[in-house]
Write an enzyme that holds these catalytic residues in place. Structure first.
Site, mmCIF file in Angstrom:
data_model
loop_
_atom_site.group_PDB
_atom_site.id
_atom_site.type_symbol
_atom_site.label_atom_id
_atom_site.label_comp_id
_atom_site.label_asym_id
_atom_site.label_seq_id
_atom_site.Cartn_x
_atom_site.Cartn_y
_atom_site.Cartn_z
ATOM 1 C CB CYS A 180 -5.233 -1.306 -1.756
ATOM 2 S SG CYS A 180 -6.549 -0.560 -0.795
ATOM 3 C CB CYS A 213 -10.809 -2.463 0.226
ATOM 4 S SG CYS A 213 -10.226 -1.730 -1.314
ATOM 5 C CD GLU A 259 -5.347 -5.865 -1.301
ATOM 6 O OE1 GLU A 259 -4.804 -4.739 -1.221
ATOM 7 O OE2 GLU A 259 -6.083 -6.325 -0.429
ATOM 8 C CB CYS A 291 -8.677 -4.338 -3.938
ATOM 9 S SG CYS A 291 -7.495 -3.031 -3.554
ATOM 10 C CG ASN A 351 -0.367 -0.170 2.528
ATOM 11 O OD1 ASN A 351 0.664 -0.822 2.667
ATOM 12 N ND2 ASN A 351 -0.992 0.393 3.538
ATOM 13 C CD GLU A 375 -1.459 4.712 4.690
ATOM 14 O OE1 GLU A 375 -0.969 5.554 5.464
ATOM 15 O OE2 GLU A 375 -2.208 3.777 5.071
HETATM 16 N N1 THU Z 1 -5.292 -1.390 2.471
HETATM 17 C C1 THU Z 1 -4.735 -2.217 1.553
HETATM 18 O O1 THU Z 1 -3.636 -1.982 1.062
HETATM 19 N N2 THU Z 1 -5.446 -3.307 1.159
HETATM 20 C C2 THU Z 1 -6.660 -3.672 1.670
HETATM 21 O O2 THU Z 1 -7.238 -4.646 1.239
HETATM 22 C C3 THU Z 1 -7.241 -2.898 2.756
HETATM 23 C C4 THU Z 1 -6.602 -1.588 3.040
HETATM 24 C C5 THU Z 1 -4.519 -0.229 2.927
HETATM 25 C C6 THU Z 1 -5.009 1.100 2.462
HETATM 26 C C7 THU Z 1 -4.460 2.018 3.546
HETATM 27 O O3 THU Z 1 -3.136 2.356 3.210
HETATM 28 C C8 THU Z 1 -4.428 1.154 4.781
HETATM 29 O O4 THU Z 1 -4.523 -0.180 4.335
HETATM 30 C C9 THU Z 1 -5.557 1.451 5.754
HETATM 31 O O5 THU Z 1 -6.791 1.382 5.138
#
Ligand code: THU
Length: 134
Positions: free
Chosen positions: A53, A90, A55, A93, A42, A44
């Site tokens: 994310c 999520c 994925e 994704c 991920n 941010e």
């Molecule tokens: N996140 C992911 O990378 N994948 C997921 O399936 C759920 C959430 C990340 C996004 C963000 O950087 C952090 O987790 C909190 O939501």
């Protein structure tokens, strides 16, 4: 490539997580039908909504390098140095995965010690896709 090997590659990818706002670190490892693996973490952003994310990072890396056929993805996640027992992808994704993956695409969640495997159709029933646009 075993499910546990794919999970371990996701653990390594998670080390690159850029998550200064949530401290929730996610790693993914995407297996192509031809046997290649593309990893992602991920990424941010101070604007929050531009966050990507793990994925989707893996999917976009793969597609941008010419791969469009996938058989499985492994996902690991947790705050700081800890790993959650399970982290499911999520909704965004799931939708991105459904663009390229069949319903029997395998989603491997967990840790190197314990995994749970589901199919994309199980976690994204009644999906919207290219067929709807025909
Ligand atoms: N996140 C992911 O990378 N994948 C997921 O399936 C759920 C959430 C990340 C996004 C963000 O950087 C952090 O987790 C909190 O939501």
């Amino acid at each position: 490539m075993t499910d546990i090997e794919l999970i371990k590659l996701a653990v390594s990818a998670r080390e690159m997580s850029y998550s200064p706002y949530s401290n929730f670190k996610v790693g993914a490892a995407l297996l192509t039908k031809s046997g290649k693996v593309f990893t992602g973490c991920n990424v941010e952003n101070a604007g929050f909504t531009p966050t990507n994310c793990a994925e989707r990072t893996a999917v976009f890396k793969a597609v941008s390098e010419g791969e469009r056929e996938f058989s499985a993805i492994a996902i690991v996640a947790g705050k700081g140095d800890t790993l959650n027992d399970l982290c499911a992808p999520c909704g965004v994704c799931r939708q991105v995965l459904s663009e390229f993956c069949d319903g029997d695409f395998r989603v491997i969640m967990g840790t190197p010690n314990s995994i749970k495997v589901v199919t994309l159709s199980e976690i994204l029933p009644y999906s919207f896709g290219k067929n709807d646009l025909e």
